[in-house]
Design an enzyme around this catalytic site. Structure first.
Site, PDB file in Angstrom:
ATOM      1  N   GLY A  12       0.865  -1.182   0.000  1.00 60.45           N
ATOM      2  CA  GLY A  12       0.000   0.000   0.000  1.00 60.45           C
ATOM      3  C   GLY A  12       0.900   1.231   0.000  1.00 60.45           C
ATOM      4  O   GLY A  12       2.088   1.146  -0.340  1.00 60.45           O
ATOM      5  N   LEU A  13       0.352   2.359   0.418  1.00 57.47           N
ATOM      6  CA  LEU A  13       1.161   3.579   0.403  1.00 57.47           C
ATOM      7  C   LEU A  13       2.419   3.432   1.248  1.00 57.47           C
ATOM      8  O   LEU A  13       3.509   3.813   0.826  1.00 57.47           O
ATOM      9  CB  LEU A  13       0.338   4.757   0.922  1.00 57.47           C
ATOM     10  CG  LEU A  13      -0.675   5.323  -0.065  1.00 57.47           C
ATOM     11  CD1 LEU A  13      -1.496   6.403   0.604  1.00 57.47           C
ATOM     12  CD2 LEU A  13       0.032   5.877  -1.287  1.00 57.47           C
ATOM     13  N   GLY A  15       4.046   0.683   2.253  1.00 59.76           N
ATOM     14  CA  GLY A  15       4.997  -0.296   1.723  1.00 59.76           C
ATOM     15  C   GLY A  15       5.704   0.203   0.469  1.00 59.76           C
ATOM     16  O   GLY A  15       6.911   0.000   0.297  1.00 59.76           O
ATOM     17  N   HIS A 236     -16.378   5.473  11.233  1.00 62.98           N
ATOM     18  CA  HIS A 236     -16.600   6.662  10.405  1.00 62.98           C
ATOM     19  C   HIS A 236     -18.079   7.012  10.417  1.00 62.98           C
ATOM     20  O   HIS A 236     -18.918   6.131  10.285  1.00 62.98           O
ATOM     21  CB  HIS A 236     -16.131   6.399   8.972  1.00 62.98           C
ATOM     22  CG  HIS A 236     -15.960   7.644   8.157  1.00 62.98           C
ATOM     23  ND1 HIS A 236     -17.026   8.395   7.728  1.00 62.98           N
ATOM     24  CD2 HIS A 236     -14.853   8.279   7.699  1.00 62.98           C
ATOM     25  CE1 HIS A 236     -16.570   9.433   7.038  1.00 62.98           C
ATOM     26  NE2 HIS A 236     -15.260   9.387   6.991  1.00 62.98           N
ATOM     27  N   ARG A 297     -14.305  12.536  13.854  1.00 63.34           N
ATOM     28  CA  ARG A 297     -15.189  11.418  13.544  1.00 63.34           C
ATOM     29  C   ARG A 297     -15.845  10.796  14.767  1.00 63.34           C
ATOM     30  O   ARG A 297     -17.011  10.425  14.729  1.00 63.34           O
ATOM     31  CB  ARG A 297     -14.383  10.356  12.802  1.00 63.34           C
ATOM     32  CG  ARG A 297     -14.019  10.888  11.450  1.00 63.34           C
ATOM     33  CD  ARG A 297     -13.056  10.026  10.729  1.00 63.34           C
ATOM     34  NE  ARG A 297     -12.804  10.646   9.426  1.00 63.34           N
ATOM     35  CZ  ARG A 297     -11.948  10.193   8.543  1.00 63.34           C
ATOM     36  NH1 ARG A 297     -11.229   9.111   8.808  1.00 63.34           N
ATOM     37  NH2 ARG A 297     -11.798  10.802   7.398  1.00 63.34           N
ATOM     38  N   HIS A 364     -14.016   1.728  10.402  1.00 59.92           N
ATOM     39  CA  HIS A 364     -13.252   2.351   9.330  1.00 59.92           C
ATOM     40  C   HIS A 364     -11.744   2.199   9.450  1.00 59.92           C
ATOM     41  O   HIS A 364     -11.049   2.016   8.452  1.00 59.92           O
ATOM     42  CB  HIS A 364     -13.617   3.841   9.317  1.00 59.92           C
ATOM     43  CG  HIS A 364     -12.971   4.643   8.260  1.00 59.92           C
ATOM     44  ND1 HIS A 364     -13.145   4.389   6.918  1.00 59.92           N
ATOM     45  CD2 HIS A 364     -12.138   5.719   8.323  1.00 59.92           C
ATOM     46  CE1 HIS A 364     -12.464   5.281   6.214  1.00 59.92           C
ATOM     47  NE2 HIS A 364     -11.834   6.079   7.032  1.00 59.92           N
ATOM     48  N   ARG A 399      -8.119   9.219  14.949  1.00 60.82           N
ATOM     49  CA  ARG A 399      -7.376   9.789  13.831  1.00 60.82           C
ATOM     50  C   ARG A 399      -8.183  10.884  13.152  1.00 60.82           C
ATOM     51  O   ARG A 399      -9.383  10.733  12.934  1.00 60.82           O
ATOM     52  CB  ARG A 399      -7.063   8.700  12.799  1.00 60.82           C
ATOM     53  CG  ARG A 399      -6.528   9.253  11.497  1.00 60.82           C
ATOM     54  CD  ARG A 399      -6.083   8.178  10.548  1.00 60.82           C
ATOM     55  NE  ARG A 399      -7.165   7.463   9.897  1.00 60.82           N
ATOM     56  CZ  ARG A 399      -7.802   7.889   8.807  1.00 60.82           C
ATOM     57  NH1 ARG A 399      -7.516   9.053   8.263  1.00 60.82           N
ATOM     58  NH2 ARG A 399      -8.761   7.156   8.279  1.00 60.82           N
TER      59      ARG A 399
HETATM   60  C1  LIG Z   1     -12.873   3.954   2.233  1.00 61.28           C
HETATM   61  C2  LIG Z   1     -11.679   4.575   2.881  1.00 61.28           C
HETATM   62  C3  LIG Z   1     -11.348   5.887   2.618  1.00 61.28           C
HETATM   63  C4  LIG Z   1     -10.238   6.468   3.201  1.00 61.28           C
HETATM   64  N1  LIG Z   1      -9.948   7.767   2.922  1.00 61.28           N
HETATM   65  C5  LIG Z   1      -8.853   8.330   3.477  1.00 61.28           C
HETATM   66  C6  LIG Z   1      -8.501   9.673   3.166  1.00 61.28           C
HETATM   67  O1  LIG Z   1      -9.160  10.355   2.389  1.00 61.28           O
HETATM   68  N2  LIG Z   1      -7.396  10.191   3.747  1.00 61.28           N
HETATM   69  C7  LIG Z   1      -6.622   9.475   4.599  1.00 61.28           C
HETATM   70  O2  LIG Z   1      -5.623  10.007   5.070  1.00 61.28           O
HETATM   71  N3  LIG Z   1      -6.926   8.193   4.884  1.00 61.28           N
HETATM   72  C8  LIG Z   1      -8.016   7.598   4.351  1.00 61.28           C
HETATM   73  N4  LIG Z   1      -8.319   6.303   4.665  1.00 61.28           N
HETATM   74  C9  LIG Z   1      -7.365   5.489   5.427  1.00 61.28           C
HETATM   75  C10 LIG Z   1      -6.236   5.013   4.526  1.00 61.28           C
HETATM   76  O3  LIG Z   1      -6.757   4.707   3.269  1.00 61.28           O
HETATM   77  C11 LIG Z   1      -5.523   3.793   5.023  1.00 61.28           C
HETATM   78  O4  LIG Z   1      -5.255   3.912   6.379  1.00 61.28           O
HETATM   79  C12 LIG Z   1      -4.220   3.600   4.276  1.00 61.28           C
HETATM   80  O5  LIG Z   1      -4.457   3.566   2.898  1.00 61.28           O
HETATM   81  C13 LIG Z   1      -3.484   2.365   4.708  1.00 61.28           C
HETATM   82  O6  LIG Z   1      -2.347   2.184   3.893  1.00 61.28           O
HETATM   83  P1  LIG Z   1      -1.268   1.088   4.189  1.00 61.28           P
HETATM   84  O7  LIG Z   1      -0.133   1.333   3.275  1.00 61.28           O
HETATM   85  O8  LIG Z   1      -0.978   1.051   5.637  1.00 61.28           O
HETATM   86  O9  LIG Z   1      -1.983  -0.286   3.875  1.00 61.28           O
HETATM   87  P2  LIG Z   1      -2.837  -0.834   2.614  1.00 61.28           P
HETATM   88  O10 LIG Z   1      -2.999   0.137   1.545  1.00 61.28           O
HETATM   89  O11 LIG Z   1      -4.037  -1.463   3.206  1.00 61.28           O
HETATM   90  O12 LIG Z   1      -1.897  -1.956   2.051  1.00 61.28           O
HETATM   91  C14 LIG Z   1      -1.664  -3.151   2.739  1.00 61.28           C
HETATM   92  C15 LIG Z   1      -0.778  -4.006   1.885  1.00 61.28           C
HETATM   93  O13 LIG Z   1      -0.392  -5.144   2.610  1.00 61.28           O
HETATM   94  C16 LIG Z   1      -0.590  -6.304   1.862  1.00 61.28           C
HETATM   95  N5  LIG Z   1      -0.828  -7.391   2.823  1.00 61.28           N
HETATM   96  C17 LIG Z   1      -1.709  -7.413   3.846  1.00 61.28           C
HETATM   97  N6  LIG Z   1      -1.604  -8.573   4.508  1.00 61.28           N
HETATM   98  C18 LIG Z   1      -0.621  -9.266   3.908  1.00 61.28           C
HETATM   99  C19 LIG Z   1      -0.058 -10.554   4.121  1.00 61.28           C
HETATM  100  N7  LIG Z   1      -0.451 -11.355   5.109  1.00 61.28           N
HETATM  101  N8  LIG Z   1       0.916 -10.972   3.272  1.00 61.28           N
HETATM  102  C20 LIG Z   1       1.332 -10.184   2.242  1.00 61.28           C
HETATM  103  N9  LIG Z   1       0.829  -8.964   2.017  1.00 61.28           N
HETATM  104  C21 LIG Z   1      -0.130  -8.517   2.832  1.00 61.28           C
HETATM  105  C22 LIG Z   1      -1.743  -5.985   0.952  1.00 61.28           C
HETATM  106  O14 LIG Z   1      -1.716  -6.814  -0.178  1.00 61.28           O
HETATM  107  C23 LIG Z   1      -1.437  -4.533   0.621  1.00 61.28           C
HETATM  108  O15 LIG Z   1      -0.505  -4.460  -0.433  1.00 61.28           O
HETATM  109  C24 LIG Z   1      -9.444   5.716   4.088  1.00 61.28           C
HETATM  110  C25 LIG Z   1      -9.779   4.406   4.369  1.00 61.28           C
HETATM  111  C26 LIG Z   1     -10.896   3.834   3.800  1.00 61.28           C
HETATM  112  C27 LIG Z   1     -11.279   2.456   4.178  1.00 61.28           C
END
Ligand SMILES: Cc1cc2nc3c(=O)[nH]c(=O)nc-3n(C[C@H](O)[C@H](O)[C@H](O)COP(=O)(O)OP(=O)(O)OC[C@H]3O[C@@H](n4cnc5c(N)ncnc54)[C@H](O)[C@@H]3O)c2cc1C
Ligand code: SF4
Ligand code: FES
Lengths: 594, 251
Positions: A12-13, A15, A236, A297, A364, A399
């Site tokens: 995700g972002l 990683g 949320h 929120r 959320h 948050r």
């Molecule tokens: C609908 C929605 C809207 C949102 N809007 C906002 C916003 O406008 N502004 C804001 O700041 N935040 C927002 N958030 C929160 C934000 O989107 C998330 O907190 C953030 O994107 C998380 O990013 P991340 O990189 O931590 O994980 P993620 O993007 O969830 O990535 C997780 C990664 O880990 C991998 N993974 C998971 N488990 C395993 C495993 N066991 N083995 C291998 N790979 C694995 C997945 O494949 C993925 O690549 C929103 C959340 C939601 C649900």
């Protein structure tokens, strides 16, 4: 010099940012992800990303951003790193802009900013209403560029099962399963960075994506990593309830002027448009005149609960309130909010440009997560780092909207180089670890898989998961009563027993999704206990954690971080002081000026 | 009144080399169901309509709100996203098949890594100098943003490739999605500086000349991306680029 070996789990972002930083140092990365990284949950983020660029002449500053964040989080966040994040945020936006993110612009060609909850400033940069998607794509493209020069090797379609720990308890690699061949293999590394995102699936229906199960965090926890502030779960205020998921209607709808209301007359069955202004109850604006619809929120969610359940003023035909943008000019809506309005139209039907949307709160985000230290994003297991939603560091007890994207990217920026530094300073690299250590872990994981494949019984994993989601949503979200949480702990024990009787209806060794889901479910059940036990113990109200029996924040007893540890199959809770050295805690009240 | 039922027919293959088998499931109707809820119901009770015990259907899905691209499949013959395919709007029995233009993995899961490889081949990124702080990005007019943003919403679902007659075993056509991405990067103030590389990549076999302008792509794109406009725009760029390299021997 020996080249360190870094594994990053999760694209995700957080990683992807960590990957770019490690690759930039000339160190190769193995990047693991369940889904192709471009399909990670971060694409769901809608509203935007915070940075006090102060481009609207409002006198905004990183310090005010910092203060809003700490205050919004009810003083539970350690303050040092939050401050650093807020200071770094403007440069993060510039970087994303240089990477080509199609942020909305002002006529002068500068970045546009909108308002979000818990602040009085225009601080949120955005790309329509699909900001997360646009940011993730920008980072994905940069990672692809590093991939094209062999600095990054992707393992998409692999799931992390466990860390490989040597006899000294130091991480020497990971054990993972290929989701196509179902092969279980180990991969050596000097340092591993976890960026595995949220845990929504524990609550059944949430705003999160399907793979947000928290399984990786839970597996690490069971191997000894500490898990912090698990009880802090963000609900949320505005989502469309659905059977498969609750689809978010971003806070940006309110940031652009959207208003929340219900008819003053309970049970009023008139069409929303036919209810005159003076017969509408804009309860957030009335109760919180300063912040209005943009209270944080936890505050908005509790207000909606109060309106629907206590005052019995919810909309007829199901628990819901109106989220209304129909007074905003169409052109503005299409330019700034199209992404979410489309979701409403596609999944519900009516055009929100014409009539108000019906929304209700939904699980959320998790503020809690893997414990990391305050400097390096290092977890309690040597060699394991974490960034993004899977760790706990930035958001305290609640948050603020649009702060997650910035914390993910900032965390990734720190975790990458600190993992490299750690790896370079190791006396002995992973190649010196005996093959037996790896084989031991592989065999342990293979045994778990084989056990599930051969186990006979009558239980279905999806049924257990649905029950888990129901009980967690009922008792461990908006309103928490100790008696109900105790019942939940009992229910979790029951589900864990039933888990042992799961009958996999698919015993094949090829793309067996049931097997993978069942493994994840086992880990979800453990993390659910961490959440419930943390909530049970914390007898106060703070941020998203609300106990009517203990309605006040209690700094004397509870201004502390919850630390869960796993010990011989048991979850133990300990507490750690919070760093409040920069902003002394003050009463959190959005009814008046802060 | 007995519960309303819905019928779902799924084209199944446990492995790519196995013969196809169609299975029919009868599910209990609820309002707002979509194809993913149907597949989850099947996973909870994988018993076919004629009472045979079967197994859960393999499929891909993540966001459930049509923004991750994972869940593309053929639904009643049309390539589309399963999460946004509402049962109320579908004719029954609902027929589910995997996309046919990508290698099959199992049931409804296919391997779309070709799309990501092609993004790599065509250098679809902005080549920044580094992630260190170099100050603000280039200015951009709102008009450029409003053209670029819709292109940037491509979710790599593959529906436009599925429907394209020129994507088949005999050609390596990259497909409309990639062409449209090239347009996006070539219009960005920094991306422009390297437009030539991307156009070069679209000139060889599998490049833009494979497009025969059927215009099917634009009709199935769930994100409403103006693909035919993108193809026309990039076609123009490729021609100009070819002429220029022809005359100057370089770009
Ligand atoms: C609908 C929605 C809207 C949102 N809007 C906002 C916003 O406008 N502004 C804001 O700041 N935040 C927002 N958030 C929160 C934000 O989107 C998330 O907190 C953030 O994107 C998380 O990013 P991340 O990189 O931590 O994980 P993620 O993007 O969830 O990535 C997780 C990664 O880990 C991998 N993974 C998971 N488990 C395993 C495993 N066991 N083995 C291998 N790979 C694995 C997945 O494949 C993925 O690549 C929103 C959340 C939601 C649900
Ligand atoms: S252009 Fe449209 S149909 Fe093609 S891959 Fe992108 S989103 Fe899918
Ligand atoms: S599940 Fe993401 S597009 Fe359907």
């Amino acid at each position: 010099m020996r080249q360190p070996k870094i594994i990053i789990v999760g694209g995700g972002l957080a990683g992807l940012m960590a990957t770019i930083r490690v690759a930039e140092l000339g160190v190769p990365v193995d990047l693991f992800s369940i889904v192709p990284v471009k399909r990670s949950h971060s694409v769901c983020a809608q509203g935007g990303i915070n940075a006090a660029k102060n481009l609207k002449g409002e006198g905004d500053s990183p310090w005010i951003h910092f203060d809003d964040t700490v205050y919004g989080g009810d003083f539970l966040a350690n303050q040092g790193l939050v401050k650093n994040m807020c200071e770094a945020a403007p440069a993060i936006i510039d970087l994303l802009d240089r990477m080509g993110v199609m942020f909305n612009r002002t006529p002068e060609g500068l970045l546009d900013f909108r308002r979000f909850g818990g602040t009085l400033h225009h601080r949120t940069a955005f790309a329509g209403a699909t900001t997360g998607q646009q940011l993730l794509y920008a980072l994905d493209e940069q990672v692809r560029r590093h991939e094209s020069i062999d600095r990054v090797n992707k393992f998409e379609g692999w799931t992390f099962l466990s860390a490989v720990l040597d006899d000294a308890g130091i991480a020497r690699g990971i054990c993972a399963m290929n989701l196509r061949t179902m092969d279980v293999r180990t991969f050596p590394a000097d340092a591993v960075i976890f960026c595995t995102g949220g845990i929504g699936a524990i609550f059944g229906r949430s705003t999160n994506s399907v793979v947000c199960t928290g399984s990786a965090q839970s597996a690490l926890f069971q191997q000894g990593a500490w898990y912090a502030n698990g009880e802090f779960i963000q609900v949320h205020p505005t989502a469309i309830p659905g059977e498969d998921k609750c689809r978010l209607m971003s806070e940006s709808a309110r940031g652009e002027g959207g208003r929340v209301w219900v008819p003053k007359q309970p049970g009023d069955t008139r069409h929303a448009k036919d209810i005159p202004q003076n017969e509408r109850f804009y309860f957030l604006e009335e109760w919180y005149p300063k912040y209005g619809n943009l209270v944080p929120r936890d505050v908005a969610t509790r207000a909606i609960h109060k309106v629907v359940f206590e005052l019995k003023m919810g909309l007829p035909g199901g628990p819901a309130v109106y989220l209304d943008v129909s007074h905003i000019p169409r052109e503005v809506l299409n330019r700034k909010l199209e992404g979410i309005l489309e979701i409403y139209e596609k999944f519900v039907g009516p055009d929100p440009r014409e009539e108000p949307m019906k929304v209700f709160p939904a699980m959320h985000y998790t503020m809690g997560g893997l414990w990391v230290d305050n400097e390096q994003q290092a977890t309690s297991i040597p060699g394991v780092f974490a960034a993004g939603e899977c760790e706990y560091q930035y958001h305290g007890a609640n948050r603020l909207g649009a702060n997650s994207l910035v914390s993910c990217i900032y965390g990734g920026m720190i975790a990458g180089p600190s993992a490299v530094r750690y790896a370079r300073n190791l006396e002995k690299g992973c190649e010196s670890t005996s093959a037996e250590v790896f084989e031991r872990e592989r065999a342990r994981q293979q045994d778990i898989t084989d056990g599930l494949l051969h186990q006979q019984g009558t239980e279905n994993p999806i049924t257990i998961w649905r029950e888990l989601g129901e009980v967690m949503t009922e008792n461990c979200t908006v309103i928490r009563y100790n008696a109900n949480i105790k019942k939940t702990v009992g229910k979790l024990a029951e589900l864990s027993e039933r888990y042992k009787k799961i009958n996999l209806q698919d015993r094949t060794q090829w793309s067996n999704q049931t097997l993978n889901f069942t493994r994840e479910l086992g880990n979800m059940l453990v993390l659910a206990q961490v959440i419930a036990l943390g909530a049970l113990e914390r007898n106060e109200t703070r941020g998203a954690h609300y106990k009517p029996e203990f309605p006040e924040r209690d700094d004397a007893n509870w201004l502390k971080t919850t630390l869960a540890r796993y010990n011989l199959g048991k979850i133990c809770l300990e507490y750690q002081p919070v760093d409040t050295s920069l902003i002394p805690p003050r009463e959190r009240k959005y009814t008046a000026a802060s | 009144m007995p519960d309303k039922k819905i019928i779902v027919r799924v084209k199944r293959r446990q492995r790519p080399d196995e013969p196809v088998r169609w299975e029919e499931f009868e599910l209990r109707y609820r309002p707002h169901m979509n194809v993913i809820t149907c597949l989850r119901d099947i996973a909870e009770r994988p018993i076919t309509r004629d009472g045979r015990e079967s197994s859960p259907v393999s499929y891909e899905a993540n966001c459930l709100e049509e923004v991750c691209g994972a869940c593309a499949m053929l639904i009643n013959g049309q390539p589309r996203q399963a999460c946004s395919a509402l049962v109320d709007n579908l004719e029954q029995p609902i027929r589910l098949e995997p996309l046919s233009k990508f290698p099959l993995v199992r049931d409804l899961v296919v391997d779309r890594s070709k799309m990501f490889e092609d993004l790599k081949r065509t250098h679809c990124w902005i080549p920044i100098d580094g992630t260190y702080d170099l100050g603000e990005g280039p200015r951009m007019s709102p008009a450029t943003q409003e053209t670029g943003y819709p292109l940037a919403r491509c979710i790599s679902c593959g529906n436009c490739l599925e429907i394209c007659p020129k994507v088949n075993e005999h050609t390596q056509f990259v497909g409309a999605a990639i062409v449209s991405q090239v347009r996006l990067f070539n219009m960005h103030p920094t991306g422009k500086l390297h437009a030539g590389e991307r156009l070069d990549a679209l000139m060889g076999p599998g490049g833009i000349q494979d497009c025969d302008n059927s215009q099917n792509c634009v009709k199935v794109c769930p994100k409403g991306i103006p693909l035919t406009e993108s193809i026309a725009a990039v076609n123009g760029q490729v021609i100009r680029h070819a002429l220029k390299t022809w005359f100057t021997g370089r770009d």
